[in-house]
Structures are given as structure tokens and as C-alpha cells.
Enzyme design. Structure first.
Site, PDB file in Angstrom:
ATOM      1  N   HIS A  62      23.652  -0.328  -4.729  1.00 55.11           N
ATOM      2  CA  HIS A  62      22.595   0.648  -5.022  1.00 55.11           C
ATOM      3  C   HIS A  62      22.669   1.727  -3.941  1.00 55.11           C
ATOM      4  O   HIS A  62      21.943   1.710  -2.947  1.00 55.11           O
ATOM      5  CB  HIS A  62      21.219  -0.018  -5.027  1.00 55.11           C
ATOM      6  CG  HIS A  62      20.095   0.962  -5.117  1.00 55.11           C
ATOM      7  ND1 HIS A  62      19.903   1.760  -6.224  1.00 55.11           N
ATOM      8  CD2 HIS A  62      19.125   1.299  -4.237  1.00 55.11           C
ATOM      9  CE1 HIS A  62      18.854   2.541  -6.011  1.00 55.11           C
ATOM     10  NE2 HIS A  62      18.370   2.283  -4.807  1.00 55.11           N
TER      11      HIS A  62
ATOM     12  N   ALA B  34       0.817  -1.217   0.000  1.00 51.01           N
ATOM     13  CA  ALA B  34       0.000   0.000   0.000  1.00 51.01           C
ATOM     14  C   ALA B  34       0.849   1.265   0.000  1.00 51.01           C
ATOM     15  O   ALA B  34       0.310   2.373  -0.018  1.00 51.01           O
ATOM     16  CB  ALA B  34      -0.943   0.016   1.203  1.00 51.01           C
TER      17      ALA B  34
ATOM     18  N   ASN C  96      15.535  -0.528   0.617  1.00 52.34           N
ATOM     19  CA  ASN C  96      16.936  -0.161   0.861  1.00 52.34           C
ATOM     20  C   ASN C  96      17.358  -0.338   2.312  1.00 52.34           C
ATOM     21  O   ASN C  96      16.523  -0.272   3.207  1.00 52.34           O
ATOM     22  CB  ASN C  96      17.154   1.292   0.431  1.00 52.34           C
ATOM     23  CG  ASN C  96      17.148   1.425  -1.073  1.00 52.34           C
ATOM     24  OD1 ASN C  96      17.748   0.611  -1.767  1.00 52.34           O
ATOM     25  ND2 ASN C  96      16.470   2.436  -1.584  1.00 52.34           N
TER      26      ASN C  96
END
Length: 330
Positions: free
Chosen positions: A188, A14, A132
């Protein structure tokens, strides 16, 4: 005519990325027009009403390929029988939080997710980590899913790669399709190395086509590294639609053979390629050939490239050592 069905778990479903993602999965953009989809959507208990609203909207789209929706705050239920686990949700770094704090908080989350995947997912499950710090979160989840082969775990540098392709195309004044073999090496994070030397523009090294070393080494590299922060500054929240698009693209790379003369960036468990420590989750240039994912070999580095490569490698080593010291790895 459909001949296939895939069950997909999406964590943080969501949230902004999840909201931008699930409709595109349900429409067939991730797995193609001949694959039916079941969605297992996971959220925290307080977000379940919002998640039910997402499910209502999915129903209201009447997607022919969408056959089932499960909304739950139960991690084990979310991972039950899934063929793909898209681990999107994570705790973002807040002001005053050290990186080790972030690793510890998310480490607990991804430990539990790895265990649930191990115990409840389908035998053919594949895991794609977006939350992350995704490389090390992926490492933690992999470490706690001992029964799942480690080559089925991936973390996303697809968004970084797409950002880099766009910057090169704009600078060279060419169509985006002219840019190929754009590799993001490493983590990343802001240490990632977008490799403009090995990237191609109409088949020629991007460094030769653009021929502006200052722009490439300084502006291009920093723009790609800092693009996420720039988006946050501009719109007041992190990349969502572009991240969802990158998830679609990244998974599609993993389920579709790669065209000749092309490669894509993907974080995967190192087997020692390019001198990367075995076991680290590191972004490499990859190709899928005859259903098998392979790291592209024999790419060369000049001094600049090697320096940038080592910076991002050392950061990932540091993250691994930190989570190991926190007891999050065996």
C-alpha cells in the site's frame, strides 16, 4: 433479533478516519444487522477529551446494536477481550523525515500494539492494519503477537482497489458494478500494482474493453498510485471518509463469503504464493469461501505486469530488511 456480539478495538479513534468509522461500525454496517457491537476506543492522553466527545455523539445516535463504549489511553485496556483490532492510528510522515525514521517511529507503536493484542485480546482476535506504512506495521505487530495465528493479520489495500474500480468504470463508461476482480498487488504505497489486465469489465479483460494501453499503463496506474497524495493536495488533509468506507468494506469482505466470479484485494502473510517471500505482508487477490480466506491462484502476468509486481515486492523486502536492522523483528 440479534444472535451475536463482537468487541472491536479502534486505535486513533478520535482522528479523522476514526471519527468517520466508528458510527458506521455502531450502526451495523461492518458486521451486519444481527451482530451487537462493543467499542473499545483508544487515543493518546491529550486526545481523550475529544474522544469523550465522540462517545457522547455515539450515545446520541441511539444505535440499537451498540451495547458498550470504552474510551481509554491504556493500550492493554483497549485490547482487552477484543475480537477485532482495527489499527488505524499511526504517525504520519513529516517533511524531512526519512522512510526509515517513519518505520522506526511506527515500529515502536506497532510492537506495543502486537504485544497487547497477544496478551489481552480474545483467542479469536483478528487484526486489520490501516495505519501507514500498513504492510510493514502489520508485519511488526504480527511478529510481536506470537500466540495469535499469523493468518489472522491483514493490512488494507481496499481503498486502492475501490479507487481503481472507479477509474476503470469511468473510463469505460459503465456502472461501477460492472468492474470485477480488481487486484492491487504488493504494498500500500506508490509502488502498488493495480492489475488492469486481470480485472474484468462485464466479464472481459479491462485491457480489452478500454483498449488504450497508454492510458492504462500511464494515467490509470499513476492515478491509483498517487490518489492519496492528490486528495491531500485538493482538500488539505488525507483521505478520511473514503478510508473509513474502505475499512468497512475490507472487514466485510473478511467476514462474508465472496460472490461467484469476484475477488478482492487484501494484504496478508505470504505463504510463498506467486513467488513472494514467505512471511511478507503482501496484497493478493483473495476470496472467502465457506469461511476460509484463500489467495486466488493461477493469475498470469505479461512483461509489464511482472515488472510492476517485482517493483512493489522489492520495496516490501527493503522495508522488512530496514525494520529487521532496527531490531523490530526477530
Amino acid at each position: 433479533m440479534t444472535n451475536n456480539r463482537v468487541r472491536v478495538a479502534v486505535t486513533g479513534a478520535a482522528g479523522q478516519i476514526g471519527y468517520a468509522l466508528v458510527f458506521r461500525i455502531a450502526s451495523g454496517q461492518m458486521f451486519g444487522p444481527n451482530t451487537e457491537v462493543e467499542l473499545n476506543l483508544l487515543e493518546l492522553e491529550p486526545a481523550l477529551p475529544s474522544l469523550e466527545g465522540v462517545a457522547m455523539e455515539l450515545d446520541d445516535c441511539a444505535f440499537p446494536l451498540l451495547k458498550r463504549i470504552v474510551c481509554t489511553a491504556d493500550l492493554n485496556k483497549a485490547m482487552d477481550g477484543v475480537n477485532w483490532a482495527l489499527l488505524v492510528g499511526s504517525v504520519p510522515r513529516k517533511q524531512g523525515m526519512e522512510r526509515s525514521d517513519l518505520l522506526q517511529i511506527n515500529g515502536g507503536i506497532f510492537t506495543k500494539q502486537g504485544q497487547a493484542i497477544n496478551d489481552y485480546a480474545s483467542d479469536d482476535v483478528r487484526v486489520f492494519v490501516v495505519g501507514n506504512p500498513c504492510n510493514t506495521n502489520c508485519l511488526i505487530a504480527m511478529n510481536h503477537a506470537k500466540d495469535v495465528p499469523s493468518d489472522r493479520f491483514y493490512a488494507m489495500t481496499t481503498l486502492d482497489e475501490l479507487r481503481a474500480r472507479t477509474q476503470l468504470a469511468k473510463k469505460a463508461g459503465v456502472d461501477i458494478t460492472a468492474v470485477t476482480q480488481m487486484t492491487i498487488w504488493g504494498n500500500h504505497s506508490a509502488t502498488q500494482y493495480p492489475d488492469f489486465y486481470n480485472a474484468k469489465i462485464n466479464g472481459t479483460s479491462a485491457a480489452r474493453v478500454i483498449n488504450d494501453q497508454t492510458w492504462l499503463k500511464e494515467t490509470f496506474v499513476s492515478t491509483v498510485q498517487q490518489r492519496g497524495a492528490a486528495v491531500i493536495k485538493a482538500r488539505g488533509s488525507s483521505s478520511a471518509a473514503s478510508a473509513a468506507n474502505a475499512i468497512i468494506t475490507g472487514v466485510n469482505h473478511l467476514v462474508t463469503d465472496t460472490p461467484a466470479g469476484e475477488s478482492f484485494s487484501m494484504c496478508r502473510r505470504s505463504k510463498g504464493e506467486y513467488g513472494v517471500d514467505e512471511g511478507l505482508i503482501f496484497s493478493f487477490p483473495c476470496r472467502r469461501e465457506h469461511g476460509e480466506l484463500k489467495v486466488v491462484e493461477n493469475m498470469e502476468f505479461n512483461d509489464f505486469g511482472r515488472e510492476r509486481f517485482n517493483i512493489t515486492l522489492n520495496e516490501l523486502r527493503s522495508e522488512r530488511d530496514t525494520v529487521k536492522s532496527l531490531g523490530l523483528l526477530d
